[in-house]
Design an enzyme around this catalytic site. Sequence first.
Site, PDB file in Angstrom:
ATOM      1  N   GLU A   1     -26.525  14.987  -4.803  1.00 41.01           N
ATOM      2  CA  GLU A   1     -28.063  15.111  -4.365  1.00 41.01           C
ATOM      3  C   GLU A   1     -28.836  14.133  -5.138  1.00 41.01           C
ATOM      4  O   GLU A   1     -30.131  13.875  -4.582  1.00 41.01           O
ATOM      5  CB  GLU A   1     -28.374  16.392  -4.454  1.00 41.01           C
ATOM      6  CG  GLU A   1     -28.727  16.995  -5.987  1.00 41.01           C
ATOM      7  CD  GLU A   1     -28.995  18.500  -5.908  1.00 41.01           C
ATOM      8  OE1 GLU A   1     -30.095  18.872  -5.587  1.00 41.01           O
ATOM      9  OE2 GLU A   1     -28.244  19.537  -6.340  1.00 41.01           O
TER      10      GLU A   1
ATOM     11  N   GLU B   1      -6.844   1.866 -13.817  1.00 42.13           N
ATOM     12  CA  GLU B   1      -6.240   2.902 -13.058  1.00 42.13           C
ATOM     13  C   GLU B   1      -5.042   3.461 -13.627  1.00 42.13           C
ATOM     14  O   GLU B   1      -4.885   4.709 -13.920  1.00 42.13           O
ATOM     15  CB  GLU B   1      -6.024   2.537 -11.460  1.00 42.13           C
ATOM     16  CG  GLU B   1      -7.370   2.605 -10.888  1.00 42.13           C
ATOM     17  CD  GLU B   1      -6.810   1.963  -9.252  1.00 42.13           C
ATOM     18  OE1 GLU B   1      -7.751   2.055  -8.357  1.00 42.13           O
ATOM     19  OE2 GLU B   1      -5.502   1.730  -9.017  1.00 42.13           O
TER      20      GLU B   1
ATOM     21  N   HIS C   1     -27.707  21.093  -2.244  1.00 41.66           N
ATOM     22  CA  HIS C   1     -27.841  21.745  -3.540  1.00 41.66           C
ATOM     23  C   HIS C   1     -26.828  22.836  -3.686  1.00 41.66           C
ATOM     24  O   HIS C   1     -26.862  23.334  -2.686  1.00 41.66           O
ATOM     25  CB  HIS C   1     -29.492  22.256  -3.642  1.00 41.66           C
ATOM     26  CG  HIS C   1     -29.548  22.483  -5.098  1.00 41.66           C
ATOM     27  ND1 HIS C   1     -29.811  21.570  -6.125  1.00 41.66           N
ATOM     28  CD2 HIS C   1     -29.815  23.753  -5.431  1.00 41.66           C
ATOM     29  CE1 HIS C   1     -29.818  22.435  -7.219  1.00 41.66           C
ATOM     30  NE2 HIS C   1     -29.939  23.730  -6.910  1.00 41.66           N
TER      31      HIS C   1
ATOM     32  N   CYS D   1      -1.226   1.789  -3.124  1.00 40.86           N
ATOM     33  CA  CYS D   1      -2.226   2.846  -3.200  1.00 40.86           C
ATOM     34  C   CYS D   1      -1.715   4.012  -3.034  1.00 40.86           C
ATOM     35  O   CYS D   1      -2.258   5.130  -3.673  1.00 40.86           O
ATOM     36  CB  CYS D   1      -3.068   2.390  -1.553  1.00 40.86           C
ATOM     37  SG  CYS D   1      -3.349   0.731  -1.336  1.00 40.86           S
TER      38      CYS D   1
ATOM     39  N   LYS E   1       0.350   5.287  -6.125  1.00 41.39           N
ATOM     40  CA  LYS E   1      -0.776   5.480  -7.137  1.00 41.39           C
ATOM     41  C   LYS E   1      -1.407   6.477  -7.158  1.00 41.39           C
ATOM     42  O   LYS E   1      -1.852   7.395  -7.998  1.00 41.39           O
ATOM     43  CB  LYS E   1      -1.400   3.925  -6.880  1.00 41.39           C
ATOM     44  CG  LYS E   1      -2.495   3.962  -7.842  1.00 41.39           C
ATOM     45  CD  LYS E   1      -3.815   4.285  -7.828  1.00 41.39           C
ATOM     46  CE  LYS E   1      -4.472   4.067  -6.484  1.00 41.39           C
ATOM     47  NZ  LYS E   1      -5.126   2.822  -6.302  1.00 41.39           N
TER      48      LYS E   1
ATOM     49  N   TYR F   1      -8.645  -3.612 -11.554  1.00 36.52           N
ATOM     50  CA  TYR F   1      -8.204  -2.411 -10.846  1.00 36.52           C
ATOM     51  C   TYR F   1      -7.053  -1.483 -11.438  1.00 36.52           C
ATOM     52  O   TYR F   1      -7.003  -0.513 -11.710  1.00 36.52           O
ATOM     53  CB  TYR F   1      -8.060  -2.569  -9.456  1.00 36.52           C
ATOM     54  CG  TYR F   1      -9.124  -3.052  -8.436  1.00 36.52           C
ATOM     55  CD1 TYR F   1      -9.778  -4.111  -8.577  1.00 36.52           C
ATOM     56  CD2 TYR F   1      -9.569  -1.893  -7.761  1.00 36.52           C
ATOM     57  CE1 TYR F   1     -10.692  -4.412  -7.655  1.00 36.52           C
ATOM     58  CE2 TYR F   1     -10.553  -2.133  -6.624  1.00 36.52           C
ATOM     59  CZ  TYR F   1     -11.171  -3.448  -6.547  1.00 36.52           C
ATOM     60  OH  TYR F   1     -11.926  -3.689  -5.631  1.00 36.52           O
TER      61      TYR F   1
ATOM     62  N   CYS G   1       0.852  -1.181  -0.164  1.00 42.72           N
ATOM     63  CA  CYS G   1       0.052   0.214   0.148  1.00 42.72           C
ATOM     64  C   CYS G   1       0.773   1.236   0.091  1.00 42.72           C
ATOM     65  O   CYS G   1       0.751   2.154  -0.743  1.00 42.72           O
ATOM     66  CB  CYS G   1      -0.921  -0.130   1.276  1.00 42.72           C
ATOM     67  SG  CYS G   1      -1.770   1.665   1.358  1.00 42.72           S
TER      68      CYS G   1
HETATM   69  P1  NDP Z   1      -7.500  -8.086 -10.800  1.00 42.70           P
HETATM   70  O1  NDP Z   1      -7.724  -9.601 -10.585  1.00 42.70           O
HETATM   71  O2  NDP Z   1      -8.476  -6.839 -10.644  1.00 42.70           O
HETATM   72  O3  NDP Z   1      -7.369  -7.844 -12.547  1.00 42.70           O
HETATM   73  C1  NDP Z   1      -6.645  -8.805 -13.453  1.00 42.70           C
HETATM   74  C2  NDP Z   1      -6.890  -8.511 -14.679  1.00 42.70           C
HETATM   75  O4  NDP Z   1      -6.002  -9.178 -15.465  1.00 42.70           O
HETATM   76  C3  NDP Z   1      -8.112  -8.996 -15.244  1.00 42.70           C
HETATM   77  O5  NDP Z   1      -8.856  -8.015 -16.029  1.00 42.70           O
HETATM   78  C4  NDP Z   1      -8.059 -10.476 -15.812  1.00 42.70           C
HETATM   79  O6  NDP Z   1      -8.883 -10.577 -16.515  1.00 42.70           O
HETATM   80  C5  NDP Z   1      -6.638 -10.195 -16.582  1.00 42.70           C
HETATM   81  N1  NDP Z   1      -5.903 -11.461 -16.535  1.00 42.70           N
HETATM   82  C6  NDP Z   1      -5.479 -12.150 -15.615  1.00 42.70           C
HETATM   83  N2  NDP Z   1      -4.516 -13.122 -16.232  1.00 42.70           N
HETATM   84  C7  NDP Z   1      -4.635 -12.866 -17.624  1.00 42.70           C
HETATM   85  C8  NDP Z   1      -3.534 -13.333 -18.635  1.00 42.70           C
HETATM   86  N3  NDP Z   1      -2.932 -14.339 -18.213  1.00 42.70           N
HETATM   87  N4  NDP Z   1      -3.584 -12.708 -19.709  1.00 42.70           N
HETATM   88  C9  NDP Z   1      -4.473 -11.654 -19.809  1.00 42.70           C
HETATM   89  N5  NDP Z   1      -5.219 -11.064 -19.003  1.00 42.70           N
HETATM   90  C10 NDP Z   1      -5.028 -11.553 -17.754  1.00 42.70           C
HETATM   91  O7  NDP Z   1      -6.062  -7.799 -10.812  1.00 42.70           O
HETATM   92  P2  NDP Z   1      -5.369  -6.532 -10.215  1.00 42.70           P
HETATM   93  O8  NDP Z   1      -3.679  -6.791 -10.323  1.00 42.70           O
HETATM   94  O9  NDP Z   1      -5.899  -5.225 -11.232  1.00 42.70           O
HETATM   95  O10 NDP Z   1      -5.405  -5.909  -8.766  1.00 42.70           O
HETATM   96  C11 NDP Z   1      -5.099  -6.969  -7.804  1.00 42.70           C
HETATM   97  C12 NDP Z   1      -6.233  -6.565  -6.495  1.00 42.70           C
HETATM   98  O11 NDP Z   1      -5.491  -5.397  -5.928  1.00 42.70           O
HETATM   99  C13 NDP Z   1      -7.477  -6.299  -6.837  1.00 42.70           C
HETATM  100  O12 NDP Z   1      -8.485  -7.108  -7.150  1.00 42.70           O
HETATM  101  C14 NDP Z   1      -7.836  -5.508  -5.621  1.00 42.70           C
HETATM  102  O13 NDP Z   1      -8.222  -6.433  -4.704  1.00 42.70           O
HETATM  103  C15 NDP Z   1      -6.503  -4.680  -5.334  1.00 42.70           C
HETATM  104  N6  NDP Z   1      -6.584  -3.222  -5.932  1.00 42.70           N
HETATM  105  C16 NDP Z   1      -7.333  -2.324  -5.318  1.00 42.70           C
HETATM  106  C17 NDP Z   1      -7.182  -1.352  -5.512  1.00 42.70           C
HETATM  107  C18 NDP Z   1      -8.250  -0.464  -5.087  1.00 42.70           C
HETATM  108  O14 NDP Z   1      -9.025  -0.648  -4.064  1.00 42.70           O
HETATM  109  N7  NDP Z   1      -8.187   0.896  -5.798  1.00 42.70           N
HETATM  110  C19 NDP Z   1      -6.185  -0.696  -6.770  1.00 42.70           C
HETATM  111  C20 NDP Z   1      -5.472  -1.698  -7.140  1.00 42.70           C
HETATM  112  C21 NDP Z   1      -5.411  -3.172  -6.676  1.00 42.70           C
HETATM  113  P3  NDP Z   1     -10.389 -11.494 -16.343  1.00 42.70           P
HETATM  114  O15 NDP Z   1     -11.161 -10.320 -15.787  1.00 42.70           O
HETATM  115  O16 NDP Z   1     -10.734 -12.101 -17.560  1.00 42.70           O
HETATM  116  O17 NDP Z   1      -9.853 -12.515 -15.357  1.00 42.70           O
END
Ligand code: NDP
Length: 479
Positions: free
Chosen positions: A467, A183, A462, A49, A52, A179, A44
């Site tokens: 709202e 982002e 408002h 976080c 970022k 995410y 984080c």
């Molecule tokens: P996510 O699991 O959210 O997303 C991973 C993405 O990669 C998905 O779109 C997935 O596709 C894709 N993917 C996975 N494997 C492959 C592959 N082999 N080839 C192509 N695409 C692939 O993971 P993140 O890394 O974005 O984030 C991890 C976690 O960190 C989040 O789930 C969240 O809990 C936390 N986080 C929270 C944030 C916040 O609160 N603002 C910010 C950043 C992270 P598919 O959907 O098809 O599986």
Amino acid sequence: MSEFDYDLFVIGGGSGGVRAARVAAGETGAKVALAEEDRYGGTCVIRGCVPKKLMVFASEYRHAAKEARAYGWDMADGDFHWDRFKGKLEAELDRLEGVYRKLLAGSGVETFDARAKLKDAHTVELSTGETKTAKHILIATGGRPVRPDLPNADLGMVSDDIFHLKALPKRVLIIGGGYIACEFACILNGLGVEVTQYYRGAQILRGFDDEARGLIAESMKQSGVDLHLGTDIVEMHSDGGDSDLASPVGDAQYGAAAQSAGHEAGKPIHVKATNGETRVFDAVFFATGRKPNSDNMGLESLGIEVGRKGEIKVDEYSQTKVPSVYAIGDVTDRVNLTPVAIREGMAFVETVFKGNPTAVDHDLIPSAVFTQPEFGTVGLSEEQARAQEEIEVYCTSFRPMQTAFAEGEGRVLMKLIVSKANRTILGCHIVAPGAGELIQMVGIAVKMGATKEDFDRTVAVHPTMSEELVTMRNPVRTA
Ligand code: NDP
């Protein structure tokens, strides 16, 4: 005299581990130690976080001058200087790491700058060669980003690398639709990088409310992200030549993180996609998910159950199959969010050191995705709610006053999912600037079990965007 060196040994100095260690030591007088092999503060603070969010702020200034001109100001567009920002960012992370170390020391926690693994149910072995015993061991080692299983994948970077770039690439390809992918697509686009994003699924942000996902995807495209849905990477290679377009954005040569990740400065990367196209980028960023940090910790031989992804299996009190060993945070892959890890750490201390067994409550956790516009969400999506019971959907989408006056395109979305049976708000989804701030407040009402009528009898503030949340009178659909 205790038969152990410590009452508690925590492995991992991220948000969850640090909180558990200092509350156990500071509030219960327990003798506590903590080992961290990298920087204190964890994902984080050091590579997630916090940096970022600072990058989000930096990227949002891109259109500030244009908007100010629309409001009558005489203000010229300017350039973003990555090296200036990065210097300040690094100083801020150093400061925060210092705060974390100080908090631990101030609570009387003994720290070891070392990697730790389990030797037996009460013994930890440090990379320094020392062993320490403890009545309880808490594993809070977090997770790490993973690259897909693809030849040359080490040519690409992951989220850890982005904060170390010497300069921003001119053209980046982001793989993923979660995410981190979304982002950083918005952040890098805002900072002036040409962003292409490939997501293998039909729509980004799988699992969230469909209408919100659609609006975010549209807004990202409108603001310049070249988003390709149903598209994935098939092959990648670097020809070792100079990038044909490669004057990087920013002041220095691109490539520090690239080097650490195995790719060389300024070398173009050729990427073949499932749509048949081959394109050239200065950097490829894999945002393809994260994996729990549970490797080589001696877990299985002790009888601690580990799942397919490497997640440590725990019960509702975060206890593993070995009674003296607990685990919290991303290494358990429950809900991978900093505030959740902190909650799990506090519940662990309550249970083990305060004699008050406290299960972690993972229900109705509000969260935000820091895309542009932001997305704040709590509870069920329309699709999840429909599958559960009969619902009413209240929804509005509009151009907010500030944007409309400046003749901007951006729309916002305010959406409530209501149970037909008992009128409870089952979900709230906000796509709007500041949605992260708004959903924190809505989260309280939803967690309290507010009904649509509770929202209705709340007087509007408002003129604001939010709202609308208390003035939507008629459902747009029932299901
Ligand atoms: P996510 O699991 O959210 O997303 C991973 C993405 O990669 C998905 O779109 C997935 O596709 C894709 N993917 C996975 N494997 C492959 C592959 N082999 N080839 C192509 N695409 C692939 O993971 P993140 O890394 O974005 O984030 C991890 C976690 O960190 C989040 O789930 C969240 O809990 C936390 N986080 C929270 C944030 C916040 O609160 N603002 C910010 C950043 C992270 P598919 O959907 O098809 O599986």
